[in-house]
Design an enzyme around this catalytic site. Sequence first.
Site, short mmCIF file in Angstrom:
data_model
loop_
_atom_site.label_atom_id
_atom_site.label_comp_id
_atom_site.label_asym_id
_atom_site.label_seq_id
_atom_site.Cartn_x
_atom_site.Cartn_y
_atom_site.Cartn_z
N LYS A 117 0.83 -1.21 0.00
CA LYS A 117 0.00 0.00 0.00
C LYS A 117 0.86 1.26 0.00
O LYS A 117 0.57 2.21 -0.71
CB LYS A 117 -0.94 0.02 1.22
CG LYS A 117 -1.94 -1.12 1.24
CD LYS A 117 -2.99 -0.94 2.32
CE LYS A 117 -2.43 -0.90 3.72
NZ LYS A 117 -1.82 -2.16 4.16
N ARG B 129 -10.86 1.15 9.68
CA ARG B 129 -10.36 -0.20 9.95
C ARG B 129 -11.50 -1.18 10.21
O ARG B 129 -11.30 -2.38 10.25
CB ARG B 129 -9.41 -0.19 11.16
CG ARG B 129 -8.09 0.48 10.87
CD ARG B 129 -7.15 0.36 12.07
NE ARG B 129 -5.89 1.05 11.83
CZ ARG B 129 -4.84 0.53 11.22
NH1 ARG B 129 -4.91 -0.71 10.75
NH2 ARG B 129 -3.73 1.21 11.06
N ARG C 201 11.82 -7.86 5.88
CA ARG C 201 11.94 -6.42 6.08
C ARG C 201 12.93 -6.11 7.19
O ARG C 201 12.99 -6.78 8.21
CB ARG C 201 10.54 -5.88 6.45
CG ARG C 201 10.45 -4.38 6.41
CD ARG C 201 9.02 -3.92 6.23
NE ARG C 201 8.15 -4.24 7.34
CZ ARG C 201 6.88 -3.82 7.44
NH1 ARG C 201 6.36 -3.08 6.48
NH2 ARG C 201 6.14 -4.14 8.48
N ARG D 55 12.41 -5.57 13.26
CA ARG D 55 11.42 -5.39 14.32
C ARG D 55 10.90 -6.74 14.79
O ARG D 55 10.80 -7.68 13.99
CB ARG D 55 10.23 -4.56 13.80
CG ARG D 55 10.59 -3.16 13.41
CD ARG D 55 9.38 -2.32 13.04
NE ARG D 55 8.26 -3.07 12.50
CZ ARG D 55 7.18 -2.50 11.98
NH1 ARG D 55 7.09 -1.20 11.92
NH2 ARG D 55 6.18 -3.22 11.49
N ARG E 99 -0.21 -11.67 13.05
CA ARG E 99 -0.63 -10.30 12.71
C ARG E 99 -1.51 -10.30 11.46
O ARG E 99 -2.50 -9.60 11.37
CB ARG E 99 0.61 -9.43 12.51
CG ARG E 99 0.31 -7.95 12.33
CD ARG E 99 1.46 -7.08 12.77
NE ARG E 99 2.69 -7.37 12.07
CZ ARG E 99 3.23 -6.57 11.15
NH1 ARG E 99 2.62 -5.47 10.78
NH2 ARG E 99 4.39 -6.87 10.59
#
Length: 217
Positions: free
Chosen positions: A14, A89, A128, A162, A173
């Site tokens: 996105k 959301r 990532r 992270r 998630r």
Amino acid sequence: MINLILLGLPGAGKGTVSERIVDKYSLAHISTGDMFREAMANKTPVGLEAKSYIDKGNLVPDEVTAKLVEERLSQSDTNNGFILDGFPRTTAQAEMLEDITKRLKKPLTNVIALDVDEGVLVDRLSARFMCKSCGATYNKFSKKPKVEGTCDRCGSHEFYQREDDKPEVVKNRLQVNEKMNAPLRDFYQQKGILSVVNGEQSPEKVFEDTDAILSKN
């Protein structure tokens, strides 16, 4: 006029496609995170209200977030169009947004969902890593630093991953996000403004397909 929401699970791309859309169409890119920070820094009434919840470690209620969105969408830079990032959301928030855009006479023109298989997303997100100094984001597959081991933005040599980008956390998630995302897609499908783009293609092709939808406006 383009008033757009991009839907998609974390890692769907996105951020990448919205940058290109903003560049081409000169839209206001409205991120709820930025909105909260700005409103709190400027000590606006809604910003102070949001801060009172955040300071106590509580979630900001939908009504307060909606007020903040309305305040932001009332600003003149959205008159040429906007992309909303991070809101709505839930379908309750989507209904609030519908009321806001009616009041402001800035109705949504498009909702575009980036469709990516869960296994691909796990691979992408687990790949990532970030610069420890400036927070620039990289990916082992699709966005390596131009010079290996050196941040493009600030020149630092320290990187980290992270906790929530580790594979087992990523899977959980994604499942949580999918539960939230599916009803939103249904909501906008029923409104007749949802389009789906294959997010597993190259960033160039994803933008090309997205642009083909937006250029019909």
